[in-house]
Each structure stands twice: as C-alpha cells, then as structure tokens.
Write an enzyme that holds these catalytic residues in place. Structure first.
Site, PDB file in Angstrom:
ATOM      1  N   CYS A   2       0.576  -0.969  -0.017  1.00 53.72           N
ATOM      2  CA  CYS A   2      -0.163   0.050  -0.654  1.00 53.72           C
ATOM      3  C   CYS A   2       0.651   1.286   0.079  1.00 53.72           C
ATOM      4  O   CYS A   2       2.009   0.845   0.462  1.00 53.72           O
ATOM      5  CB  CYS A   2      -0.349   0.396   1.192  1.00 53.72           C
ATOM      6  SG  CYS A   2      -1.707  -1.484   1.320  1.00 53.72           S
ATOM      7  N   ARG A  27       5.057  -0.041  -6.290  1.00 53.75           N
ATOM      8  CA  ARG A  27       4.821  -0.666  -4.822  1.00 53.75           C
ATOM      9  C   ARG A  27       4.400  -1.908  -4.918  1.00 53.75           C
ATOM     10  O   ARG A  27       3.995  -2.698  -4.056  1.00 53.75           O
ATOM     11  CB  ARG A  27       4.722   0.674  -3.647  1.00 53.75           C
ATOM     12  CG  ARG A  27       5.106   1.604  -3.457  1.00 53.75           C
ATOM     13  CD  ARG A  27       4.807   2.158  -2.968  1.00 53.75           C
ATOM     14  NE  ARG A  27       4.543   2.132  -1.470  1.00 53.75           N
ATOM     15  CZ  ARG A  27       5.473   1.917   0.132  1.00 53.75           C
ATOM     16  NH1 ARG A  27       6.778   3.126   0.027  1.00 53.75           N
ATOM     17  NH2 ARG A  27       5.002   1.256   1.009  1.00 53.75           N
ATOM     18  N   TRP A  75      -3.008  -2.643  -1.741  1.00 55.93           N
ATOM     19  CA  TRP A  75      -2.477  -3.743  -1.546  1.00 55.93           C
ATOM     20  C   TRP A  75      -2.889  -4.908  -0.726  1.00 55.93           C
ATOM     21  O   TRP A  75      -2.721  -5.193  -0.097  1.00 55.93           O
ATOM     22  CB  TRP A  75      -1.047  -4.699  -1.656  1.00 55.93           C
ATOM     23  CG  TRP A  75      -0.211  -5.497  -2.227  1.00 55.93           C
ATOM     24  CD1 TRP A  75       0.014  -5.860  -3.193  1.00 55.93           C
ATOM     25  CD2 TRP A  75      -0.017  -6.821  -1.202  1.00 55.93           C
ATOM     26  NE1 TRP A  75       0.831  -6.973  -3.873  1.00 55.93           N
ATOM     27  CE2 TRP A  75       0.839  -7.324  -2.368  1.00 55.93           C
ATOM     28  CE3 TRP A  75       0.218  -7.263   0.211  1.00 55.93           C
ATOM     29  CZ2 TRP A  75       0.859  -8.662  -1.575  1.00 55.93           C
ATOM     30  CZ3 TRP A  75       0.769  -7.906  -0.148  1.00 55.93           C
ATOM     31  CH2 TRP A  75       1.127  -9.630  -0.478  1.00 55.93           C
ATOM     32  N   ASN A 101      -2.077   2.015   5.916  1.00 54.96           N
ATOM     33  CA  ASN A 101      -0.822   1.615   5.475  1.00 54.96           C
ATOM     34  C   ASN A 101      -0.421   0.788   6.736  1.00 54.96           C
ATOM     35  O   ASN A 101      -0.413   1.256   7.188  1.00 54.96           O
ATOM     36  CB  ASN A 101       0.609   1.908   4.768  1.00 54.96           C
ATOM     37  CG  ASN A 101       0.631   2.577   3.331  1.00 54.96           C
ATOM     38  OD1 ASN A 101      -0.715   2.396   3.147  1.00 54.96           O
ATOM     39  ND2 ASN A 101       1.233   2.955   2.903  1.00 54.96           N
ATOM     40  N   GLY A 102      -0.422  -0.576   6.276  1.00 52.28           N
ATOM     41  CA  GLY A 102       0.014  -1.325   7.220  1.00 52.28           C
ATOM     42  C   GLY A 102      -1.188  -2.280   7.680  1.00 52.28           C
ATOM     43  O   GLY A 102      -2.330  -2.865   6.924  1.00 52.28           O
ATOM     44  N   GLU A 481      19.563 -15.696  -7.202  1.00 53.05           N
ATOM     45  CA  GLU A 481      18.752 -14.862  -7.096  1.00 53.05           C
ATOM     46  C   GLU A 481      18.256 -14.359  -9.064  1.00 53.05           C
ATOM     47  O   GLU A 481      17.411 -13.823  -9.633  1.00 53.05           O
ATOM     48  CB  GLU A 481      20.010 -13.660  -7.429  1.00 53.05           C
ATOM     49  CG  GLU A 481      19.968 -12.226  -8.346  1.00 53.05           C
ATOM     50  CD  GLU A 481      17.969 -12.213  -7.531  1.00 53.05           C
ATOM     51  OE1 GLU A 481      17.499 -12.052  -6.801  1.00 53.05           O
ATOM     52  OE2 GLU A 481      18.306 -10.722  -7.744  1.00 53.05           O
ATOM     53  N   LYS A 485      14.531 -13.768  -9.880  1.00 48.27           N
ATOM     54  CA  LYS A 485      14.284 -12.460 -11.128  1.00 48.27           C
ATOM     55  C   LYS A 485      12.909 -13.432 -12.259  1.00 48.27           C
ATOM     56  O   LYS A 485      12.198 -12.230 -12.874  1.00 48.27           O
ATOM     57  CB  LYS A 485      15.599 -12.261 -12.092  1.00 48.27           C
ATOM     58  CG  LYS A 485      16.588 -10.812 -11.424  1.00 48.27           C
ATOM     59  CD  LYS A 485      16.513  -9.422 -10.749  1.00 48.27           C
ATOM     60  CE  LYS A 485      15.449  -9.334 -10.175  1.00 48.27           C
ATOM     61  NZ  LYS A 485      15.520  -9.357  -8.622  1.00 48.27           N
ATOM     62  N   GLU A 488       9.699 -14.312 -11.082  1.00 45.83           N
ATOM     63  CA  GLU A 488       8.673 -13.041 -10.523  1.00 45.83           C
ATOM     64  C   GLU A 488       8.568 -12.325 -11.310  1.00 45.83           C
ATOM     65  O   GLU A 488       7.165 -11.816 -11.358  1.00 45.83           O
ATOM     66  CB  GLU A 488       9.707 -12.657  -9.489  1.00 45.83           C
ATOM     67  CG  GLU A 488      10.882 -11.276  -9.989  1.00 45.83           C
ATOM     68  CD  GLU A 488      11.337 -10.786  -9.030  1.00 45.83           C
ATOM     69  OE1 GLU A 488      10.830 -10.228  -7.670  1.00 45.83           O
ATOM     70  OE2 GLU A 488      12.368 -10.579  -8.772  1.00 45.83           O
ATOM     71  N   HIS A 504      21.572 -36.345  -6.935  1.00 44.47           N
ATOM     72  CA  HIS A 504      20.281 -36.434  -5.300  1.00 44.47           C
ATOM     73  C   HIS A 504      18.907 -36.509  -5.830  1.00 44.47           C
ATOM     74  O   HIS A 504      18.175 -36.053  -3.992  1.00 44.47           O
ATOM     75  CB  HIS A 504      20.732 -36.193  -4.445  1.00 44.47           C
ATOM     76  CG  HIS A 504      22.579 -36.332  -4.295  1.00 44.47           C
ATOM     77  ND1 HIS A 504      22.391 -37.011  -3.527  1.00 44.47           N
ATOM     78  CD2 HIS A 504      23.555 -36.007  -4.205  1.00 44.47           C
ATOM     79  CE1 HIS A 504      24.173 -37.141  -3.425  1.00 44.47           C
ATOM     80  NE2 HIS A 504      24.672 -36.353  -3.677  1.00 44.47           N
ATOM     81  N   LYS A 603       6.414  -3.591  -4.349  1.00 45.97           N
ATOM     82  CA  LYS A 603       7.985  -3.691  -4.313  1.00 45.97           C
ATOM     83  C   LYS A 603       8.781  -3.605  -2.611  1.00 45.97           C
ATOM     84  O   LYS A 603       9.744  -3.905  -2.190  1.00 45.97           O
ATOM     85  CB  LYS A 603       8.194  -1.972  -4.847  1.00 45.97           C
ATOM     86  CG  LYS A 603       9.333  -1.364  -4.781  1.00 45.97           C
ATOM     87  CD  LYS A 603      10.575  -2.228  -5.294  1.00 45.97           C
ATOM     88  CE  LYS A 603      11.917  -1.105  -5.609  1.00 45.97           C
ATOM     89  NZ  LYS A 603      13.024  -2.485  -6.103  1.00 45.97           N
TER      90      LYS A 603
HETATM   91  C1  F6R Z   1      12.988  -9.485  -6.036  1.00 50.05           C
HETATM   92  C2  F6R Z   1      12.782  -8.528  -4.820  1.00 50.05           C
HETATM   93  C3  F6R Z   1      12.865  -8.923  -3.104  1.00 50.05           C
HETATM   94  C4  F6R Z   1      13.338  -7.859  -2.404  1.00 50.05           C
HETATM   95  C5  F6R Z   1      12.643  -8.845  -0.890  1.00 50.05           C
HETATM   96  C6  F6R Z   1      13.872  -8.229  -0.095  1.00 50.05           C
HETATM   97  O1  F6R Z   1      13.380  -9.047  -6.946  1.00 50.05           O
HETATM   98  O2  F6R Z   1      12.506  -7.048  -4.761  1.00 50.05           O
HETATM   99  O3  F6R Z   1      13.329  -9.548  -3.663  1.00 50.05           O
HETATM  100  O4  F6R Z   1      15.288  -7.924  -2.745  1.00 50.05           O
HETATM  101  O5  F6R Z   1      11.034  -7.824  -0.915  1.00 50.05           O
HETATM  102  O6  F6R Z   1      13.289  -6.208  -0.242  1.00 50.05           O
HETATM  103  P1  F6R Z   1      13.941  -5.383   0.834  1.00 50.05           P
HETATM  104  O7  F6R Z   1      15.341  -4.651   0.000  1.00 50.05           O
HETATM  105  O8  F6R Z   1      13.410  -3.596   0.271  1.00 50.05           O
HETATM  106  O9  F6R Z   1      14.149  -5.151   2.229  1.00 50.05           O
END
Ligand code: F6R
Length: 608
Positions: A2, A27, A75, A101-102, A481, A485, A488, A504, A603
C-alpha cells in the site's frame, strides 16, 4: 505494498493526489482511492484495479473540487481487492476519512466493540476500525482523537486523516510503517514514499515511530505519542524526479539494469580514499573486529540472495563463520546471539517488516548491527548501529536489479575491510582485491554490452514450462537470484540447484529439451560444473552456459553461451548476474508480462 499520499495547499488536490498515487504504483497495488474535502464535505472516489480507472472516474481529478485530500493504493490483505475495501474509508457520519498502510492486528476485537456500540461497517478491512474509532473519540480536536485511537491500535500503521470539522488540516501518524512529510511553500504533503512527492518538493521530514504530524498549508507540527511537540530537522532529497522516470527505456527494469555501472560506482567510490576502504561515514572505521565470533546476515528475497553471495566473500577474506538467514525465519528461531555476533541486515527499501523484526530481535540479544540500505531515512537505516547506504538511487521496478548489485558491492568492500583489519588479507592481496572492486563498474558495463544475442536466446526459451539454474558456490548464489528474477517477472517456474545436488533427486526432472542454465564462473569448481553439464546433456537437456568470454570449453559443450569479462571469482557475482537479469527481462517481454509490476508482488513488503 500500500501507498499513501496527502496534500493541503491552494491547488486542486485531486490531480496532485492522483499523480502521487501513480508514482506509488510501482510498490504494487490492486485498488486505489482518494478523499477530497471541499466546503466541509468529504467526497470519496475509489476503484478496484488500476489508477487509470480512478483517473477515468474523476476525469483526471478535474471533477473533484477541494484543496485538501488524501489518497491510497491498496495491496489487499484483509478483504478482497474490491471498490468497497479500497481506501479511503469514511466514518458513519461522513465527517472523517482515513487512509492506512500496515495491519491492525487487534482489529477483530475493536470491530466487535464498535459494532456493539452501534457503528456500521461497510468493508472487510482492518482499516475501517480506525475511522470509526476516530468518530467515537472526537470531541472537537482531531489531533487528540487520533492520539487516543493510536494508543488503542496494535500492529503497524501509517495513517492520514481528514476531518470535515477541521477543514484546514491533515493529521498523520506512524508506527512501524514509513511516513514522511513534504514541506512546500504555501502547501504541504505527506506520503509513504518520497517518490510520491519529490516532483513538488525536495524538503522532507521523516516521522519516527509513534510520532504524529499536524499538517496545515503553512505549517507542519510534529508530536510524540504523549502529545509533546518534537523539533524535527528538514532533510533534503538529493535526487530529482528524472531519476524516477523511464528516461527512454521501455521499462523501469531495463533502465535500472542499465544503470548498474553508475549505481555501483556511486556506491563504492565514496568508500575508497587513497586506495584504502573508508567507512568513517558509517562510523565503522573503529569497528572492533577482534570481538566478532560470527556473522549473521539477514534479509528477504533478493537481498537475502545478495547475502548468500556475500557469505562466500566474507568467509574467504575474513575467516569468520557466516550464517545467512531469511529474516522471516530468523525472527522466530530463538536465535543464538550474543554481543560477539555481528548482524548484517540488507534491505533496499529499509522497510521490509520481517527484516525489521529480525533485526530488533537480534539487537535485543546483544548483536552489533550493520545495515546495508538504499532508502535514506528508512526504518532499518535508523535502527542499525551502523548504516551503509547503497547509492543506487530510486528503484522503481518491483524486481530489484541495481539494489542487488550495489548491496553486493558493499558486501565486497566490507569483507575486504574486515579481512584486512583481522590480518587475514595481506597488503598485496588488499591492493589486488581493491582494484578488482574498483573495476566492477567497468566489468558490469562490459557484461551489459557483450551479449546482444540475449533477446534471441530469450525467444528460444520463453515457452519453457520450467527453467533450471545450476552452479556451485558463488555460481550457486547467483543461480538463486537468477531463478527468482525469472520467476517473478516471467512467471515461468524456475529453480536453482547446487549443481552437485542434481544427482540426489533433481536430475529426475531432466528430459528432452529441458533448458538448464549452467553458471560456470567459479574457476576452482569449473571442471565439476562441466561434469554436471555433461550429465544433464546426456539426458537430453538443452544447456545455456554462462561463462567468461575467453572460456573455450563451455562454448564447445553448451548449446548457447552467455559471456562475461574475466573477473576474479571472489567478486564475480555482481557481474555474473547482469546477463541473467537481461535474460529474465527479455523472456518476460516475449511472454507479454507486466514487467515493472509483476502480479501479486509489491515493491516494499511492509507487512509480515
Ligand atoms: C525481488 C525483490 C524482493 C526484495 C525483497 C526484500 O526482485 O525485489 O525479493 O529483494 O522483498 O526487499 P528489501 O530489499 O526492500 O528489504
């Protein structure tokens, strides 16, 4: 997650709120709304889906009169993403509107009591209790009512409230959820994120947990949770709105991938003075390294994977045991921590709820904390004993790219810094490794330039049902990682495996034409990974290898190759991830995905 925004001034509020909400779109959200007050009447417009729907409904805000208002992107957590559950929420008498928010953890109790007292609920949200409580406790002083309500709420919140009886002010309050005030001339703003207001003002006040702000068009007053006035400093944002715009790229993600040489340079350069690593800005130069018996790295998502890659470097250069823990697990694990534990917390946003909670837990048990954070003034930056900022600039695409590589570059510097202090790295190694780190921007640029075939490779793989990423040690960390990527943003099932684990069980999944992406940049383990490539090829897999440009062997054995400039394996992860970010991007593009706003993702994950 949010986002909230608020405006009070002489201009029409609705277009400013809508513009702010658009800036918060990145976000992640599933509904949006605004409440604007005019002649002591509050009008609310809210819709499920995109902000474009809200713009259409309000004729880009032109149909909504009034110079004071609040807005929200939601959200969904409590209740589906419907028009009714969208914020702002109105009190039963229509005199108050609230955005939040929250999560209010005790909302069920509060809701039951309010219903007993005759209040009527429209939505299924936790937020609605806030607005009814304000109506209940209001006796002519909005600030006092919000103060009282806040004392009854458990959980996390950033709240903005307008009241028809006090049409010249907005009251905002925060507890474990980001909130800042934008200070303008004859107008003021508030938002959960600086991107929503940086086009109007670069002067901001960061609220601390428990603080309240009373915002009029001419003044901002801040109070603590007892109602006592607090003097706050106004900080200056040092980047402008262009930094948060696409600048000719089709997506923010592609722009941010391409910004990495500059972001890494901006992050490492201020920390190297006279060929020596200098963390004086974070008060770390006198860190008592001999008092560290173990290091725990904690984070979520990609930041956690940056920690996984950093572990190899820290252990190699410092010879101290390093554990990498998911913050959502660490916080509930009754962790073994004492005052000889160094906790490294990694977060782009600095607001990730699980990371904050894990950090608080470890701090309470005596750990010394270093935070690696991108957002200045964020919660994690404030709680840590020492904060090292990654100077990546605003990251708008939901999938992190420059956040990850700048985090890695700080981990490299920190490893070398601690290793040297401990006497585990001698002078000539120090000079050699520092040169490697200084070359990162150049090498990242080279790996961006070196692979014009990636869009074509993406065309080959975009229909795959699943993609497997394999590698060993540092390559495995990058595989983690890279697979995230891919998942997602392209929604293709992608898994990363330590290459030695294939036998295994996982190798059962390999059959004809199954794509396997093999990361081959760990020099010491190269031959081992090559054996794994041979094994999967023998079972019909199609292999895309990632290796240094001068490596002939992978070219001979793999079906396709992505290359990197040759770099020292210790610091290769930050370079190796680049073509894999591009691969994920182009695969997602082939599949027509909403790259900057992947489905179900936010985000900044400010709830547990
Ligand atoms: C993936 C991504 C998320 C963030 C995770 C932590 O591309 O962006 O996995 O890395 O939500 O977010 P931060 O770094 O803001 O604590």
């Amino acid at each position: 997650m949010c986002g909230i925004v608020g405006y009070i001034g002489n201009q029409s509020a609705a277009p400013i709120l809508l513009d702010g909400l658009k800036k918060l779109e990145y976000r992640g959200y599933d509904s949006a709304g605004i409440a604007v007050m005019n002649n002591r009447t509050i009008s609310v417009n809210k819709v499920s889906g995109r902000i474009a729907n809200l713009c259409e409904k309000t004729n880009d805000g032109k149909n909504v009169k009034g110079c004071i208002g609040i807005g929200h992107t939601r959200w969904a957590t409590h209740g589906a993403p419907t028009d009714i559950n969208a914020h702002p929420h109105l009190s039963n008498d229509g005199r108050f509107a609230v955005v939040h928010n929250g999560i209010i953890e005790n909302y069920i109790d509060l809701r039951e009591k309010l219903i007993e007292n005759g209040y009527h609920f429209e939505s299924q949200t936790d937020t609605e209790v806030i607005v009814h409580l304000i109506e209940k406790y209001y006796d002519g002083d909005l600030k006092k009512a919000v103060l009282k309500v806040a004392s009854k709420l458990e959980g996390s919140y950033a709240i903005g409230v307008v009241c028809a009886d006090e049409p010249d002010k907005i009251v905002a309050v925060r507890e474990y959820s980001p909130l800042l005030i934008g200070v303008g001339i004859d107008e003021n703003f508030f938002a959960s994120d600086v991107t929503a207001l940086v086009s109007h003002t670069r002067n901001v006040i960061y609220l601390e947990d428990g603080e309240f702000a009373e915002i009029t068009k001419d003044e901002v007053s801040v109070f603590d949770s007892t109602g006592k006035k607090v003097e706050k400093t106004v900080s200056r944002i040092n980047w402008d709105i262009q930094a948060a715009e696409k600048g000719g790229f089709e997506h923010f993600m592609l722009k941010e991938i391409n910004e990495q040489p500059g972001a890494v340079k901006a992050t490492i350069t201020p920390r190297i003075k006279d060929d020596t690593i200098d963390f004086s800005e974070s008060n770390l130069n006198d860190l008592d390294v001999n008092n560290i018996s173990k290091i725990i790295i904690t984070a979520c998502g990609s930041a956690y994977y940056a920690g996984c890659a950093g572990k190899y470097v820290l252990e190699r250069l410092c010879r101290i045991p390093v554990q990498v823990e998911l913050a959502s697990e660490l916080r509930y694990s009754d962790p073994l921590i004492d005052n000889k534990t160094l906790l490294i917390v990694i977060s782009q946003s600095g607001e990730t709820a699980d990371t904050i909670a894990a950090m608080r837990e470890c701090k309470e048990r005596g750990a010394k904390t270093i935070a690696i954070v991108n957002v200045v003034g964020s919660t994690i930056a404030k709680i840590a004993d020492h904060t090292i900022y990654t100077w990546a600039g605003p990251e708008i695409a939901v999938a992190t790219t420059k956040g990850y590589t700048t985090q890695l570059s700080i981990l490299y510097l920190l490893s070398l810094f601690i290793g040297k202090k401990l006497g585990k790295v001698d002078d000539s190694q120090y000079a050699e490794y520092l040169d490697e780190i200084k070359s990162l921007p150049k090498n990242i640029q080279a790996s961006l330039d070196m692979n014009p075939a990636i869009p074509a490779i993406a065309k080959k793989y975009h229909n795959a049902k699943a993609l497997f990423f394999i590698g060993r040690n540092t390559d495995y960390a990058v595989a983690l990682e890279a697979a995230l990527k891919m998942k997602e943003i392209s929604y293709i099932h992608a898994e990363s495996y330590a290459a030695g684990e294939l036998k295994h069980g996982t190798i059962a999944l390999i059959d004809d034409h199954q794509p396997v992406i093999a990361l081959c940049c760990n020099e010491a383990l190269f031959e081992k990974t090559i054996s794994n490539i041979v094994e999967v090829k023998a079972r019909g897999a199609e292999v895309l290898a990632v290796s240094f440009e001068d490596n002939q062997k992978t070219a001979a054995i793999a079906d396709d190759v992505i290359t990197l400039p040759r770099v020292n394996t210790i610091f290769s992860s930050a370079v190796e991830i680049i073509p894999l970010q591009l691969l994920a991007y182009y695969v997602a593009k082939e599949n027509g995905c909403d790259i900057d706003k992947p489905k179900n993702l936010a985000k900044s994950v400010t709830v547990e």
